[in-house]
Motif scaffolding. Structure first.
Motif, mmCIF file in Angstrom:
data_model
loop_
_atom_site.group_PDB
_atom_site.id
_atom_site.type_symbol
_atom_site.label_atom_id
_atom_site.label_comp_id
_atom_site.label_asym_id
_atom_site.label_seq_id
_atom_site.Cartn_x
_atom_site.Cartn_y
_atom_site.Cartn_z
ATOM 1 N N ALA A 184 41.457 39.900 29.815
ATOM 2 C CA ALA A 184 40.350 40.049 30.771
ATOM 3 C C ALA A 184 40.352 41.444 31.388
ATOM 4 O O ALA A 184 39.293 42.055 31.588
ATOM 5 C CB ALA A 184 40.450 38.980 31.855
ATOM 6 N N THR A 225 37.350 44.259 31.146
ATOM 7 C CA THR A 225 36.750 44.752 32.397
ATOM 8 C C THR A 225 36.835 46.271 32.478
ATOM 9 O O THR A 225 35.856 46.943 32.828
ATOM 10 C CB THR A 225 37.448 44.127 33.614
ATOM 11 N N SER A 281 34.401 47.864 30.063
ATOM 12 C CA SER A 281 33.026 47.773 30.565
ATOM 13 C C SER A 281 32.783 48.754 31.701
ATOM 14 O O SER A 281 31.697 49.333 31.814
ATOM 15 C CB SER A 281 32.747 46.345 31.036
ATOM 16 N N LEU A 306 28.917 47.487 33.752
ATOM 17 C CA LEU A 306 28.956 46.558 34.881
ATOM 18 C C LEU A 306 27.779 46.728 35.833
ATOM 19 O O LEU A 306 27.541 45.874 36.686
ATOM 20 C CB LEU A 306 30.271 46.716 35.656
ATOM 21 N N PRO A 314 29.003 40.869 39.339
ATOM 22 C CA PRO A 314 30.432 40.510 39.286
ATOM 23 C C PRO A 314 30.660 39.008 39.219
ATOM 24 O O PRO A 314 31.588 38.540 38.568
ATOM 25 C CB PRO A 314 30.983 41.116 40.581
ATOM 26 N N ILE A 337 30.577 37.799 35.694
ATOM 27 C CA ILE A 337 31.784 38.187 34.951
ATOM 28 C C ILE A 337 32.937 37.252 35.307
ATOM 29 O O ILE A 337 33.672 36.790 34.432
ATOM 30 C CB ILE A 337 32.173 39.637 35.273
ATOM 31 N N LEU A 338 33.084 36.960 36.605
ATOM 32 C CA LEU A 338 34.169 36.082 37.053
ATOM 33 C C LEU A 338 34.015 34.680 36.473
ATOM 34 O O LEU A 338 34.999 34.071 36.021
ATOM 35 C CB LEU A 338 34.200 36.030 38.582
ATOM 36 N N GLU A 395 34.966 34.792 32.725
ATOM 37 C CA GLU A 395 36.406 34.911 32.492
ATOM 38 C C GLU A 395 37.145 33.640 32.889
ATOM 39 O O GLU A 395 38.135 33.250 32.256
ATOM 40 C CB GLU A 395 36.969 36.116 33.252
ATOM 41 N N THR A 427 39.968 40.399 36.124
ATOM 42 C CA THR A 427 38.680 40.996 36.498
ATOM 43 C C THR A 427 38.706 41.525 37.923
ATOM 44 O O THR A 427 38.188 42.610 38.212
ATOM 45 C CB THR A 427 37.558 39.955 36.357
#
Length: 412
Positions: free
Chosen positions: A291, A295, A298, A304, A309, A312-313, A316, A370
């Motif tokens: 992860a 991150t 990216s 990003l 966010p 993304i969280l 993951e 992340t």
């Protein structure tokens, strides 16, 4: 056979190229030491002039003030003062890579006059485009050599220039600039301020070279290796760079050890748990590193900005759960078999505990992978700096805490 003064010129040219190559291969402080050993200020200045501005700034500011001023005074075309001025921009911005645009003309300048002027300039510097500005130095157009070749000598530059041009701002981050450059492939780009005034230019190869260096430094930064360290760095400097991070890693390891200490009674009662602590820590650590790598990549590519966010969280966490659940089946089966062979009580329950702990710890490690770089960036720090050290601490504490905590509930 070359005359004596020709031999001197040839000798100096070879020294300049060799010195430039040596400086380019060294980190800034070592490059500065190499420049100090060069007695000829003109040779040192000419060697620096072959590098991009960001490299030169870093080297110059590691030199003693007196030597720096002498080299700046000896730089061809007066670029030295601009090198020092560029230090006002952040390190990872276009402003640090800017060069002074030499081929700058007014719109009413004729093609013949521009070509006559360029004949002298191209002997001193690499000219790719000419920039057309108005009375207040606002950029109004750009022209390539091809435009001049096919134009009539009596035509004005505002008749042959491209008025619809792209430009960077000096404060533009390199990641954003690189993304724009990838789709355009121009050899050089004008740099303008908020009011459209031409303040410099940046070469395409310089953008990619700087970004390639940043990307190559990321794996080392993740484990506490400074960007400045290279294979040729003396052992004493390497030691000073790395040792503080190892001390930090040791302190964070004590946190994980403290978690195990809290559940010492549980480990004494259910001894088979000790064999699976490194298994959980290793798997969750690897999941977190995956992860983290995605991150950081990216962030480097500027992806990003278009993704929240939270998304993304969530992604993951879900990927971590899927990986942890499947890997946990294998680990849980292993615990069941091992517990049975050791005559431990409730081997099936212990296997289920390992499965739960593996799934939950992989979720936590994905979130940590992340959150660590995002948090470092928000705090104004380099997102890659020793991020794996903080990540390892988080994954060790969570994985060991979950396994021993669930087992403690069973023991009660």
């Amino acid at each position: 056979m070359p005359l004596p003064d020709q031999r001197v010129v040839l000798s100096n040219a070879a020294r300049i190229v060799q010195l430039s190559e040596e400086i380019h291969a060294l980190p800034p402080f070592e490059a500065a030491e190499r420049v100090e050993h060069e007695p000829d200020d003109q040779v040192a200045a000419s060697a620096l002039a072959l590098l991009n501005n960001a490299e030169v700034i870093d080297v110059l500011w590691h030199l003693p003030v007196e030597r720096r001023e002498r080299i700046v005074a000896a730089v061809p075309l007066g670029r030295g003062d601009e090198w020092l001025l560029h230090r006002e921009y952040d390190e990872d911005t276009v402003g640090r890579l800017m060069e002074r645009p030499l081929a700058v003309y007014r719109p009413e300048t004729t093609v013949a006059a521009a070509v006559a002027s360029l004949r002298e300039l191209v002997q001193k510097a690499l000219i790719t485009y000419i920039f057309v500005t108005d009375d207040e130095r606002r950029l109004v157009g750009v022209a390539a050599f091809r435009d001049l070749v096919f134009a009539r000598p009596d035509q004005r530059l505002d008749e042959v220039m491209q008025a619809d041009m792209f430009s960077f701002r000096p404060e533009t981050e390199l990641t954003e600039a690189m993304q724009s450059a990838v789709t355009r492939h121009f050899p050089a780009y004008p740099v303008t301020d908020d009011e459209g005034r031409l303040v410099g230019m940046v070469r395409g190869p310089a953008l990619f070279e700087r970004q390639a260096f940043e990307i190559s430094a990321q794996p080392g930064s993740m484990v506490g290796v400074e960007k400045e360290e290279r294979a040729a760095t003396p052992w004493s400097r390497s030691f000073r760079f790395r040792h503080p991070w190892l001390q930090l890693n040791l302190l964070t390891s004590f946190v994980a050890a403290a978690v195990v200490g809290v559940f010492q009674d549980t480990v004494d009662k259910i001894v088979v748990l000790a064999a699976f602590l490194p298994v959980l820590a290793g798997q969750s650590g690897n999941s977190g590193c995956q992860a983290l790598a995605v991150t950081l990549r990216s962030m480097t590519l500027g992806e990003l900005r278009a993704i929240r966010p939270r998304h993304i969280l969530l992604k993951e966490a879900w990927v971590g759960f899927l990986n942890g659940a499947i890997v946990g089946l294998v680990a849980g089966t292993g615990m069941w078999l091992y517990a049975r062979s050791q005559g431990a009580a409730s081997p099936a329950v212990l296997g289920a505990i390992v499965w739960c702990a593996m799934a939950a710890s992989c979720v936590a490690s994905g979130l940590a992978g992340t959150l660590v770089p995002l948090t470092l960036k928000r705090l104004g720090a380099d997102p890659a700096t020793a991020s794996s050290i903080f990540l390892t601490t988080a994954t060790d504490v969570v994985s060991m805490g979950l396994l021993l905590g669930l087992a403690t509930m069973l023991a009660r």
